[in-house]
Structures are given as structure tokens and as C-alpha cells.
Motif scaffolding. Structure first.
Motif, PDB file in Angstrom:
ATOM      1  N   ALA A 251      31.844  97.029  30.871  1.00  0.00           N
ATOM      2  CA  ALA A 251      32.651  97.701  31.760  1.00  0.00           C
ATOM      3  C   ALA A 251      31.653  98.893  32.563  1.00  0.00           C
ATOM      4  O   ALA A 251      31.869  99.188  33.743  1.00  0.00           O
ATOM      5  N   GLN A 252      30.747  99.316  31.789  1.00  0.00           N
ATOM      6  CA  GLN A 252      29.806 100.474  32.140  1.00  0.00           C
ATOM      7  C   GLN A 252      28.851  99.898  33.087  1.00  0.00           C
ATOM      8  O   GLN A 252      28.598 100.589  34.020  1.00  0.00           O
TER       9      GLN A 252
ATOM     10  N   PHE B 275      29.215  97.424  35.224  1.00  0.00           N
ATOM     11  CA  PHE B 275      30.224  97.259  36.412  1.00  0.00           C
ATOM     12  C   PHE B 275      30.231  98.544  37.134  1.00  0.00           C
ATOM     13  O   PHE B 275      30.148  98.423  38.401  1.00  0.00           O
ATOM     14  N   LYS B 276      30.566  99.593  36.396  1.00  0.00           N
ATOM     15  CA  LYS B 276      31.164 100.797  37.017  1.00  0.00           C
ATOM     16  C   LYS B 276      29.375 101.440  37.812  1.00  0.00           C
ATOM     17  O   LYS B 276      29.688 102.007  38.999  1.00  0.00           O
ATOM     18  N   ASN B 277      28.496 101.025  37.125  1.00  0.00           N
ATOM     19  CA  ASN B 277      27.181 101.675  37.429  1.00  0.00           C
ATOM     20  C   ASN B 277      26.777 100.763  38.740  1.00  0.00           C
ATOM     21  O   ASN B 277      26.165 101.353  39.816  1.00  0.00           O
TER      22      ASN B 277
ATOM     23  N   LEU C 198      28.889  99.546  40.938  1.00  0.00           N
ATOM     24  CA  LEU C 198      29.882  99.659  42.237  1.00  0.00           C
ATOM     25  C   LEU C 198      29.390 101.041  42.729  1.00  0.00           C
ATOM     26  O   LEU C 198      29.400 101.423  43.948  1.00  0.00           O
ATOM     27  N   ALA C 199      28.826 102.116  41.693  1.00  0.00           N
ATOM     28  CA  ALA C 199      28.492 103.471  42.221  1.00  0.00           C
ATOM     29  C   ALA C 199      27.089 103.406  42.930  1.00  0.00           C
ATOM     30  O   ALA C 199      26.781 104.268  43.781  1.00  0.00           O
TER      31      ALA C 199
ATOM     32  N   SER D 267      30.603 102.284  49.312  1.00  0.00           N
ATOM     33  CA  SER D 267      31.767 101.873  49.415  1.00  0.00           C
ATOM     34  C   SER D 267      32.281 101.013  50.604  1.00  0.00           C
ATOM     35  O   SER D 267      31.730 101.210  51.562  1.00  0.00           O
TER      36      SER D 267
END
Length: 79
Positions: free
Chosen positions: A3-4, A6-8, A10-11, A15
């Protein structure tokens, strides 16, 4: 991918909104299992991906909250 991670990922990129990418959403199903639990199925296009999401909702302290999500990439579009 965690999950981390994936978040990284995306960031790290722009966007979809900043790219003025297409976004479409359709509610396909709402199934109330009880007064405090529901399953919702939605089809969502964000940029070049079309997803089918299954969202589990629970009513906690009078607020409906997503407590679980699973998804399938239904289609990929050319950028």
C-alpha cells in the motif's frame, strides 16, 4: 506492491485532474445487507484506466464509511 509503495507511486506523478484527464463514474449496484452494512459496485474511468470497484460500507457512528475495496481494471485506453 505494498500500500505504501502504491501511495508513493501515485504521489510521484501528475494527478489526472492536473492533466485534464477524462473521469467518468457510474453506480452499478447498491446492496444493503443490513441497516448498517452495504456493498456498492461502481464503474470508474480515471485517465486511461476503466475500473470496476466493489466497496464495502459500514455505518459507524451514523456515518457510512468504506471499510474494504477491491477492484478490477476492465479496460485500458491509449493516452
Amino acid at each position: 506492491m505494498s500500500a505504501q509503495e502504491f501511495k508513493n507511486a501515485l504521489a510521484a506523478g501528475p494527478s489526472p485532474k492536473s492533466k485534464e484527464a477524462p473521469r467518468l463514474q457510474h453506480l452499478l449496484l447498491v446492496d444493503f445487507a443490513s441497516p448498517t452494512q452495504a456493498l456498492v459496485k461502481v464503474r470508474v474511468r480515471i485517465d486511461t484506466l476503466l475500473y470496476v470497484d466493489y466497496l464495502s460500507y459500514h455505518c459507524i457512528d451514523h456515518a457510512w464509511l468504506i471499510t474494504a475495496k477491491s477492484f478490477h481494471v476492465e479496460q485500458r485506453y491509449e493516452p
